[in-house]
Design an enzyme around this catalytic site. Structure first.
Site, PDB file in Angstrom:
ATOM      1  N   ARG A 278      27.679 -33.274  -6.123  1.00  0.00           N
ATOM      2  CA  ARG A 278      27.170 -31.910  -5.999  1.00  0.00           C
ATOM      3  C   ARG A 278      27.459 -31.047  -7.212  1.00  0.00           C
ATOM      4  NH1 ARG A 278      27.514 -33.645  -1.519  1.00  0.00           N
ATOM      5  NH2 ARG A 278      29.479 -34.440  -2.247  1.00  0.00           N
ATOM      6  N   THR A 279      28.733 -30.999  -7.590  1.00  0.00           N
ATOM      7  CA  THR A 279      29.107 -30.001  -8.588  1.00  0.00           C
ATOM      8  C   THR A 279      28.396 -30.276  -9.912  1.00  0.00           C
ATOM      9  OG1 THR A 279      31.219 -29.776  -7.472  1.00  0.00           O
ATOM     10  CG2 THR A 279      31.067 -28.839  -9.672  1.00  0.00           C
TER      11      THR A 279
ATOM     12  N   LYS B 229      39.803 -43.717 -25.331  1.00  0.00           N
ATOM     13  CA  LYS B 229      40.456 -44.107 -26.595  1.00  0.00           C
ATOM     14  C   LYS B 229      41.715 -43.287 -26.826  1.00  0.00           C
ATOM     15  CE  LYS B 229      36.004 -44.825 -28.909  1.00  0.00           C
ATOM     16  NZ  LYS B 229      35.184 -44.293 -30.014  1.00  0.00           N
TER      17      LYS B 229
ATOM     18  N   ARG C  96      35.529 -31.063 -15.121  1.00  0.00           N
ATOM     19  CA  ARG C  96      36.306 -31.493 -13.949  1.00  0.00           C
ATOM     20  C   ARG C  96      37.325 -32.509 -14.439  1.00  0.00           C
ATOM     21  NH1 ARG C  96      34.100 -33.333  -8.152  1.00  0.00           N
ATOM     22  NH2 ARG C  96      34.001 -31.066  -8.037  1.00  0.00           N
TER      23      ARG C  96
ATOM     24  N   HIS D 216      39.205 -24.723  -7.632  1.00  0.00           N
ATOM     25  CA  HIS D 216      37.789 -25.089  -7.746  1.00  0.00           C
ATOM     26  C   HIS D 216      36.974 -23.806  -7.620  1.00  0.00           C
ATOM     27  CE1 HIS D 216      34.137 -27.246  -7.622  1.00  0.00           C
ATOM     28  NE2 HIS D 216      34.426 -28.190  -6.739  1.00  0.00           N
TER      29      HIS D 216
END
Ligand code: NCD
Length: 306
Positions: free
Chosen positions: A51-52, A80, A101, A129
């Protein structure tokens, strides 16, 4: 440079403005179709998302902008060993705004300290959030007509559920809000949210383990998933995962105008039969998320241009 790392980065007046813009976008989408023309939004997702991430991408596209990014840490230079601060400097060369995120609490904040474009926190570990909270506020405003004088039940994993922490922080700034915190003893709201938000602002709340006993008094029921990925021990997750299941039968205890919300993804905590009930708002909530993210991108791009 304006960023959105925690919901408290926005004043109540700014949140009202974002909600008003989102409502106008819903009514007049064409008016906004060129707002981000020529601009690029980068999505930096080090943790799973449906969703986000897609809602940010859809939001940017509907504003006439473009998107680029990665959806897993393994496909980025994090594999890396690149630091978040270096990645933020690099992405600032390519994009006009970035959304991050990350599984580590505070990573988007570190990015914002090193970026030269606005950074939006799309979820940092079990912490915050804020754009889910903007989504939730728009949903409550549209479905209940107000953000004041509400009894709000939050049910499930209140310990690791970052959406819960941000939503409580936001709603605590409105008058007449009362929280009913429904969770197993092991998954109660963190002490820092209680002391720094609820107690400091003198907000009324109760903690309980019983969903059935709480249901009749609620105006909003915010269900959450038990956050498997934050557990140290799979056995604990298995023991706690089905602590609460909202069923059609249970809903007979609730008010006729209850608003049932869930940030999604759902696992077992709301049975599929509930979806047909007019009180189920969680799929509408997804759509509200796109509109409020459009409003947020517009605001941050305008601020950055000043
Ligand atoms: C939430 C999250 O990522 O914290 N999902 C979302 O963004 N809508 C809730 C969850 O994963 O349980």
């Amino acid at each position: 440079m304006r960023h959105l790392i925690g919901i408290e980065d926005l004043s109540v007046a700014e949140i009202e403005d974002l909600i008003a813009t989102a409502e106008d976008i819903i009514a007049n989408p064409d008016k906004y179709s060129k707002v981000a023309a020529g601009k690029k939004l980068a999505t930096l997702f080090y943790e799973p998302s449906t969703r986000t991430r897609l809602s940010f991408e859809a939001a940017m596209m509907e504003l006439g902008g473009n998107v680029l990014g990665f959806s897993e840490a393994q496909s980025s230079s994090a594999a890396k060993g690149e630091s978040v601060s270096d990645t933020a400097k690099v992405i600032s060369c390519f994009a006009d705004i970035m959304v991050m995120r990350h599984f580590k609490e505070g990573a988007p904040m570190v990015a914002s300290m090193n970026a030269t474009v606005p950074v939006i926190n799309a979820g940092d570990g079990g912490h915050n959030h804020p754009t889910q909270t903007l989504t939730d506020l728009l949903t409550i405003k549209c479905e209940k007509g107000r953000l004041t004088n509400l009894t709000v039940g939050l049910c499930g994993d209140l310990k690791f559920g970052r959406t819960v922490h941000s939503l409580i922080t936001a709603l605590s700034r409105y008058t007449g809000i009362r929280f009913v915190l429904i969770s197993p003893a092991e998954l109660t709201l963190p002490e820092y949210v209680k002391s720094e938000v609820l107690d400091r602002r003198g907000i009324e709340y109760v903690e309980t383990t019983s969903l059935d006993e709480s249901l009749p008094e609620l105006d909003i029921l915010y269900m959450t998933r038990v956050q498997r990925e934050r557990f140290f021990n799979e056995q604990d997750y298995i023991r706690l995962k089905d602590s609460y299941i909202l069923t059609v039968d249970k809903l007979s205890l609730a008010k006729p105008d209850l608003c049932i919300m869930h940030p999604l993804p759902r696992v077992n905590e709301i049975s599929v039969g509930v979806d047909a009930d007019s009180r189920a708002c969680y799929f509408k909530q997804v759509l509200y998320g796109k509109y409020i993210r459009m409003a947020l991108i517009k605001m941050l791009l305008e601020e950055a241009a000043k």
